[in-house]
Every structure is written in C-alpha cells, then in structure tokens.
Design a protein around this motif. Structure first.
Motif, PDB file in Angstrom:
ATOM      1  N   ILE A   1       0.840  -1.206   0.000  1.00  0.00           N
ATOM      2  CA  ILE A   1       0.000   0.000   0.000  1.00  0.00           C
ATOM      3  C   ILE A   1       0.870   1.249   0.000  1.00  0.00           C
ATOM      4  O   ILE A   1       0.638   2.185  -0.781  1.00  0.00           O
ATOM      5  N   ALA A   2       1.863   1.298   0.869  1.00  0.00           N
ATOM      6  CA  ALA A   2       2.720   2.485   0.944  1.00  0.00           C
ATOM      7  C   ALA A   2       3.479   2.715  -0.350  1.00  0.00           C
ATOM      8  O   ALA A   2       3.584   3.853  -0.842  1.00  0.00           O
ATOM      9  N   ALA A   3       4.015   1.657  -0.933  1.00  0.00           N
ATOM     10  CA  ALA A   3       4.790   1.801  -2.171  1.00  0.00           C
ATOM     11  C   ALA A   3       3.905   2.254  -3.321  1.00  0.00           C
ATOM     12  O   ALA A   3       4.281   3.129  -4.119  1.00  0.00           O
ATOM     13  N   ASN A   4       2.705   1.674  -3.434  1.00  0.00           N
ATOM     14  CA  ASN A   4       1.806   2.069  -4.509  1.00  0.00           C
ATOM     15  C   ASN A   4       1.316   3.500  -4.333  1.00  0.00           C
ATOM     16  O   ASN A   4       1.188   4.236  -5.323  1.00  0.00           O
ATOM     17  N   LYS A   5       1.051   3.907  -3.113  1.00  0.00           N
ATOM     18  CA  LYS A   5       0.621   5.287  -2.888  1.00  0.00           C
ATOM     19  C   LYS A   5       1.687   6.266  -3.364  1.00  0.00           C
ATOM     20  O   LYS A   5       1.375   7.280  -4.006  1.00  0.00           O
ATOM     21  N   ARG A   6       2.925   5.973  -3.033  1.00  0.00           N
ATOM     22  CA  ARG A   6       4.021   6.844  -3.477  1.00  0.00           C
ATOM     23  C   ARG A   6       4.093   6.914  -5.001  1.00  0.00           C
ATOM     24  O   ARG A   6       4.196   8.005  -5.584  1.00  0.00           O
ATOM     25  N   LEU A   7       4.010   5.774  -5.665  1.00  0.00           N
ATOM     26  CA  LEU A   7       4.054   5.760  -7.124  1.00  0.00           C
ATOM     27  C   LEU A   7       2.852   6.473  -7.722  1.00  0.00           C
ATOM     28  O   LEU A   7       2.994   7.300  -8.634  1.00  0.00           O
ATOM     29  N   PHE A   8       1.655   6.179  -7.211  1.00  0.00           N
ATOM     30  CA  PHE A   8       0.439   6.780  -7.773  1.00  0.00           C
ATOM     31  C   PHE A   8       0.450   8.298  -7.631  1.00  0.00           C
ATOM     32  O   PHE A   8       0.055   9.015  -8.563  1.00  0.00           O
ATOM     33  N   ASP A   9       0.876   8.798  -6.480  1.00  0.00           N
ATOM     34  CA  ASP A   9       0.926  10.249  -6.285  1.00  0.00           C
ATOM     35  C   ASP A   9       1.843  10.896  -7.307  1.00  0.00           C
ATOM     36  O   ASP A   9       1.516  11.961  -7.868  1.00  0.00           O
ATOM     37  N   TRP A  10       2.983  10.268  -7.549  1.00  0.00           N
ATOM     38  CA  TRP A  10       3.923  10.807  -8.548  1.00  0.00           C
ATOM     39  C   TRP A  10       3.313  10.742  -9.944  1.00  0.00           C
ATOM     40  O   TRP A  10       3.387  11.713 -10.717  1.00  0.00           O
ATOM     41  N   CYS A  11       2.690   9.617 -10.275  1.00  0.00           N
ATOM     42  CA  CYS A  11       2.104   9.456 -11.605  1.00  0.00           C
ATOM     43  C   CYS A  11       0.997  10.477 -11.855  1.00  0.00           C
ATOM     44  O   CYS A  11       0.951  11.117 -12.920  1.00  0.00           O
TER      45      CYS A  11
ATOM     46  N   ILE B   1     -17.034 -11.699  -4.033  1.00  0.00           N
ATOM     47  CA  ILE B   1     -18.383 -11.756  -4.606  1.00  0.00           C
ATOM     48  C   ILE B   1     -18.949 -10.342  -4.599  1.00  0.00           C
ATOM     49  O   ILE B   1     -18.812  -9.603  -3.616  1.00  0.00           O
ATOM     50  N   ILE B   2     -19.569  -9.948  -5.707  1.00  0.00           N
ATOM     51  CA  ILE B   2     -20.107  -8.586  -5.839  1.00  0.00           C
ATOM     52  C   ILE B   2     -21.043  -8.270  -4.674  1.00  0.00           C
ATOM     53  O   ILE B   2     -21.897  -9.075  -4.300  1.00  0.00           O
ATOM     54  N   GLY B   3     -20.846  -7.100  -4.117  1.00  0.00           N
ATOM     55  CA  GLY B   3     -21.618  -6.670  -2.961  1.00  0.00           C
ATOM     56  C   GLY B   3     -20.870  -6.811  -1.664  1.00  0.00           C
ATOM     57  O   GLY B   3     -21.240  -6.195  -0.661  1.00  0.00           O
ATOM     58  N   GLY B   4     -19.811  -7.617  -1.660  1.00  0.00           N
ATOM     59  CA  GLY B   4     -18.998  -7.772  -0.464  1.00  0.00           C
ATOM     60  C   GLY B   4     -17.939  -6.690  -0.373  1.00  0.00           C
ATOM     61  O   GLY B   4     -17.602  -6.028  -1.363  1.00  0.00           O
ATOM     62  N   PRO B   5     -17.355  -6.513   0.807  1.00  0.00           N
ATOM     63  CA  PRO B   5     -16.379  -5.434   0.992  1.00  0.00           C
ATOM     64  C   PRO B   5     -15.076  -5.642   0.246  1.00  0.00           C
ATOM     65  O   PRO B   5     -14.353  -4.685  -0.013  1.00  0.00           O
ATOM     66  N   GLY B   6     -14.775  -6.891  -0.109  1.00  0.00           N
ATOM     67  CA  GLY B   6     -13.512  -7.147  -0.796  1.00  0.00           C
ATOM     68  C   GLY B   6     -13.392  -6.482  -2.150  1.00  0.00           C
ATOM     69  O   GLY B   6     -12.278  -6.206  -2.615  1.00  0.00           O
ATOM     70  N   CYS B   7     -14.511  -6.206  -2.799  1.00  0.00           N
ATOM     71  CA  CYS B   7     -14.504  -5.646  -4.157  1.00  0.00           C
ATOM     72  C   CYS B   7     -14.311  -4.135  -4.164  1.00  0.00           C
ATOM     73  O   CYS B   7     -14.808  -3.445  -5.063  1.00  0.00           O
ATOM     74  N   THR B   8     -13.574  -3.627  -3.203  1.00  0.00           N
ATOM     75  CA  THR B   8     -13.355  -2.189  -3.074  1.00  0.00           C
ATOM     76  C   THR B   8     -11.868  -1.902  -3.058  1.00  0.00           C
ATOM     77  O   THR B   8     -11.121  -2.511  -2.290  1.00  0.00           O
ATOM     78  N   VAL B   9     -11.431  -0.974  -3.914  1.00  0.00           N
ATOM     79  CA  VAL B   9     -10.032  -0.544  -3.906  1.00  0.00           C
ATOM     80  C   VAL B   9      -9.700   0.037  -2.533  1.00  0.00           C
ATOM     81  O   VAL B   9     -10.530   0.741  -1.933  1.00  0.00           O
ATOM     82  N   MET B  10      -8.515  -0.265  -2.034  1.00  0.00           N
ATOM     83  CA  MET B  10      -8.100   0.329  -0.757  1.00  0.00           C
ATOM     84  C   MET B  10      -8.238   1.850  -0.862  1.00  0.00           C
ATOM     85  O   MET B  10      -7.700   2.464  -1.786  1.00  0.00           O
ATOM     86  N   PRO B  11      -8.978   2.475   0.046  1.00  0.00           N
ATOM     87  CA  PRO B  11      -9.334   3.888  -0.126  1.00  0.00           C
ATOM     88  C   PRO B  11      -8.147   4.835  -0.223  1.00  0.00           C
ATOM     89  O   PRO B  11      -8.210   5.835  -0.931  1.00  0.00           O
ATOM     90  N   GLN B  12      -7.056   4.523   0.447  1.00  0.00           N
ATOM     91  CA  GLN B  12      -5.887   5.403   0.389  1.00  0.00           C
ATOM     92  C   GLN B  12      -5.177   5.353  -0.961  1.00  0.00           C
ATOM     93  O   GLN B  12      -4.307   6.174  -1.238  1.00  0.00           O
TER      94      GLN B  12
END
Length: 220
Positions: free
Chosen positions: A44-54, A99-110
């Motif tokens: 999560i931390a590494a992707n956040k850093r990359l995404f912010d830069w991108c 399964i659609i409708g469950g919490p797993g199908c959500t991108v980590m909010p950060q």
C-alpha cells in the motif's frame, strides 16, 4: 538525475495498471485471500508513493478489481475448485472471494483518487480477459504499462504475459508488487518477467526514466 532505458518504444505514453489492490487481499479485517499484514502495509505504501507521482505527471492510474456475480463463476475453474477443497492452499477461500456486494470488491481507499479509472469486471488472472482494459488503453493512446499489485506469481505474471503478446512495453514496478504465496514465488515470477516479458525496476528508477512523465512534476 534522469536515466535512459530502452523500453522498445520511441515515444512512451504510460499508464499504471494496478492489479487487485482491493480489500479482498489487503484489508485484514475483511480479506478472504489476504497477503501477510506486513506485505499489505508495504505494498500500500509503495503504490501510494508511485500513484501520487504518476498523477502529478499526467500518467493515469487504472485499477483492476476482481469481482464475481456468484461462486459458480469461480467454481468453473478446475484448479481453483481443487484449491478451495485443500485446507492448506492459500486459495482455500476462493469460492467466497470478492463476490459482488462484499467489501472485498473495493479498492483500498488510500490508493483511490477521483481521477483514476476502475475496471471491475476482472474474473481471471489475466486482466485483459473479458474486460475492456485493452479498449481503455488503446483509446487513450497508451503504449507503456507500469504494472503493480498482487499477486506477483498469478495476476501480475498473467497480465504481464498478456500485455506482452499485445505489444505493450512493460515495466513491473518491483516494490509495488508482492504475493500472498511467499517471497520465493514472488522472486520467481519477477525472474520470469525480466527474462521474457518486460522490464522490472523499482519506483525510484521509474521516476528517473527520461521521457516517461507526460509533463514536469508540479511545483511543491
């Protein structure tokens, strides 16, 4: 300092393809097929850093989210069915994963931003199969993919292979991928990728690539 790396394209136009950075893998409170907690935190931390830069450099972020209408869409895969019947398998919860409708199908909010794209019809390891990912990339003139996410040895490897045969230039961002199956399989997948399918480099190296950013970074 900028570096010149031959990606095989004259004028790279990049996008991030972020694979399954959702709660089903990374949120220990609800994950049905979780990575280790330390792996989740690091990814999560590494992707956040990359995404912010991108985002600050005009490179779009495209989230791929696995989601199934029901367990039958999972069960039809023979290997997944067998794994779900093996209590020692890392995929033993496959029949109730995302399964659609469950919490797993959500991108980590950060990791999610209103500017991002979401492709949420992914049902197999290959992010191109039965989704409109290729259409989205082609319609935006993308020829170079920065691939991140989990798992290195399944969805990342399969998607990198599929992108390679569709003639995209590829960079798997090493610190932004990992696996619930352990460090050996993570490393083996990266070895396969760098040998036959695309480049493997860390975020610092990606940020230093000459010509990758669509524009100069925003002033602080």
């Amino acid at each position: 300092m900028k570096s010149a790396v031959n990606l095989g394209v004259d004028h790279p136009k990049a996008a991030v393809v972020a694979i399954d950075l959702h709660r089903g893998h990374l949120d220990m409170a609800v994950a049905t097929m979780p990575t280790a907690p330390d792996v989740a935190a690091r990814v999560i931390a590494a992707n956040k850093r990359l995404f912010d830069w991108c985002r600050g450099n005009g490179i779009p972020v495209i989230h791929q989210v696995t989601s199934y209408r029901d367990a039958e869409e999972i069960r039809v895969n023979p290997f997944w069915r067998a794994g779900a019947e093996n209590p020692n398998s890392t995929r033993k919860n496959a029949m109730r994963h995302n399964i659609i409708g469950g919490p797993g199908c959500t991108v980590m909010p950060q990791l999610l931003d209103p500017r991002d794209f979401i492709v949420n019809t992914k049902k197999r390891y290959d992010c191109f199969l039965a989704t409109d990912l290729d259409f989205l990339l082609r319609s935006h003139g993308i020829n170079t993919l920065l691939i991140t996410g989990v798992n290195t040895n399944s969805c990342v490897l399969a998607t990198t292979t599929a992108a390679n045969v569709r003639d995209y230039a590829l960079i798997v961002v090493e610190d932004c991928v990992d696996s619930m199956d352990g460090p050996e399989l993570h490393a083996a997948a990266l070895a396969c990728i760098r040998t036959a399918f695309g480049s493997v480099m860390n975020t610092d190296a990606v940020m230093a690539l000459e010509g990758l950013a669509a524009r100069k970074p925003n002033a602080a």
